[in-house]
Design an enzyme around this catalytic site. Sequence first.
Site, PDB file in Angstrom:
ATOM      1  N   CYS A 139       0.892  -1.278   0.067  1.00  0.00           N
ATOM      2  CA  CYS A 139       0.150  -0.062  -0.001  1.00  0.00           C
ATOM      3  C   CYS A 139       0.742   1.325   0.155  1.00  0.00           C
ATOM      4  O   CYS A 139       0.328   2.487   0.042  1.00  0.00           O
ATOM      5  CB  CYS A 139      -0.817   0.051   1.292  1.00  0.00           C
ATOM      6  SG  CYS A 139      -0.132   0.278   2.728  1.00  0.00           S
ATOM      7  N   HIS A 142       4.169   4.509   4.736  1.00  0.00           N
ATOM      8  CA  HIS A 142       5.427   4.892   5.543  1.00  0.00           C
ATOM      9  C   HIS A 142       5.386   4.085   6.566  1.00  0.00           C
ATOM     10  O   HIS A 142       4.418   3.993   7.521  1.00  0.00           O
ATOM     11  CB  HIS A 142       5.625   6.423   5.711  1.00  0.00           C
ATOM     12  CG  HIS A 142       6.693   6.543   6.594  1.00  0.00           C
ATOM     13  ND1 HIS A 142       7.904   6.741   5.956  1.00  0.00           N
ATOM     14  CD2 HIS A 142       6.882   6.937   7.774  1.00  0.00           C
ATOM     15  CE1 HIS A 142       8.851   7.140   6.864  1.00  0.00           C
ATOM     16  NE2 HIS A 142       8.106   7.180   8.284  1.00  0.00           N
ATOM     17  N   HIS A 145      12.456   3.694   8.784  1.00  0.00           N
ATOM     18  CA  HIS A 145      13.535   3.954   7.866  1.00  0.00           C
ATOM     19  C   HIS A 145      14.499   2.516   8.265  1.00  0.00           C
ATOM     20  O   HIS A 145      14.430   1.846   9.145  1.00  0.00           O
ATOM     21  CB  HIS A 145      14.346   5.025   8.404  1.00  0.00           C
ATOM     22  CG  HIS A 145      13.844   6.270   7.919  1.00  0.00           C
ATOM     23  ND1 HIS A 145      12.783   7.090   8.558  1.00  0.00           N
ATOM     24  CD2 HIS A 145      13.982   7.137   6.723  1.00  0.00           C
ATOM     25  CE1 HIS A 145      12.348   7.991   7.947  1.00  0.00           C
ATOM     26  NE2 HIS A 145      13.004   7.959   6.758  1.00  0.00           N
ATOM     27  N   ASP A 149      23.073  -0.519  11.105  1.00  0.00           N
ATOM     28  CA  ASP A 149      23.716  -1.055  12.175  1.00  0.00           C
ATOM     29  C   ASP A 149      23.016  -2.124  12.953  1.00  0.00           C
ATOM     30  O   ASP A 149      22.984  -2.098  14.215  1.00  0.00           O
ATOM     31  CB  ASP A 149      23.912   0.280  13.168  1.00  0.00           C
ATOM     32  CG  ASP A 149      22.512   1.170  13.371  1.00  0.00           C
ATOM     33  OD1 ASP A 149      21.414   0.539  12.994  1.00  0.00           O
ATOM     34  OD2 ASP A 149      22.264   2.166  13.878  1.00  0.00           O
ATOM     35  N   ARG A 157      19.013  -2.629  10.053  1.00  0.00           N
ATOM     36  CA  ARG A 157      17.909  -2.492  11.235  1.00  0.00           C
ATOM     37  C   ARG A 157      16.821  -1.750  10.656  1.00  0.00           C
ATOM     38  O   ARG A 157      17.080  -0.651  10.272  1.00  0.00           O
ATOM     39  CB  ARG A 157      18.615  -1.465  12.393  1.00  0.00           C
ATOM     40  CG  ARG A 157      17.733  -0.981  13.474  1.00  0.00           C
ATOM     41  CD  ARG A 157      18.375  -0.379  14.603  1.00  0.00           C
ATOM     42  NE  ARG A 157      19.171   0.633  14.335  1.00  0.00           N
ATOM     43  CZ  ARG A 157      18.625   2.045  14.298  1.00  0.00           C
ATOM     44  NH1 ARG A 157      17.559   2.487  14.815  1.00  0.00           N
ATOM     45  NH2 ARG A 157      19.641   3.140  14.012  1.00  0.00           N
ATOM     46  N   CYS A 159      13.852   0.150  11.542  1.00  0.00           N
ATOM     47  CA  CYS A 159      13.421   0.855  12.611  1.00  0.00           C
ATOM     48  C   CYS A 159      12.079   1.400  12.147  1.00  0.00           C
ATOM     49  O   CYS A 159      11.570   2.359  11.536  1.00  0.00           O
ATOM     50  CB  CYS A 159      14.359   2.118  12.668  1.00  0.00           C
ATOM     51  SG  CYS A 159      14.048   3.118  14.105  1.00  0.00           S
TER      52      CYS A 159
HETATM   53 FE    FE Z   1       0.405  -1.760   3.821  1.00  0.00          FE
END
Ligand code: FE
Length: 171
Positions: A139, A142, A145, A149, A157, A159
């Site tokens: 979709c 957001h 990120h 590390d 990672r 995050c």
């Molecule tokens: Fe989604």
Amino acid sequence: MRKLNLLVALLCMVLCTQCSNAQNKNNMTNTNNPHYSRTDTNKLNVPDSEWKKILAPGVYKIAREKGTEYAFSGKYWKTDVKGMYYCAVCGNQLFRSGAKFASACGWPSFYEPIRKNSVIYIPDDSHGMERTEVQCGRCNSHLGHIFDDGPAPTHQRFCMNSAVLDFEADK
Ligand code: FE
């Protein structure tokens, strides 16, 4: 005695009804969301104007306006229950709990997604930083990120923001 049994039975019925109502409320974002599916992997192309009507404001802010929840504030940053993490917007499978690791950053962190195309990567130079944004592969919401590390085996990672994750514990 018979009256008492009847009363207990009646009380149980009332409590059960309330319990199922509470469960329905918890799943509200899903039942009101016609695009939510944990099995359909087809890409979605839903305009923000429609997502705004569907999603809870806190989810919309992060998912569609690239917001970030405060560190140590989300519900999954320090959990280690076995289960599956899904996109809270569309239901797409994202991460297994086995890929989650204890991170001091204050956000739920994973070293790999469940499938290669569960997520997509977008260069992000906002806020004077050069980062890579992670979006839901279905979709385009957001999620957070990715940084390099993390622990072995990937040393990455992911995050993530708890608010855009749905978690279901293993049965
Ligand atoms: Fe989604």
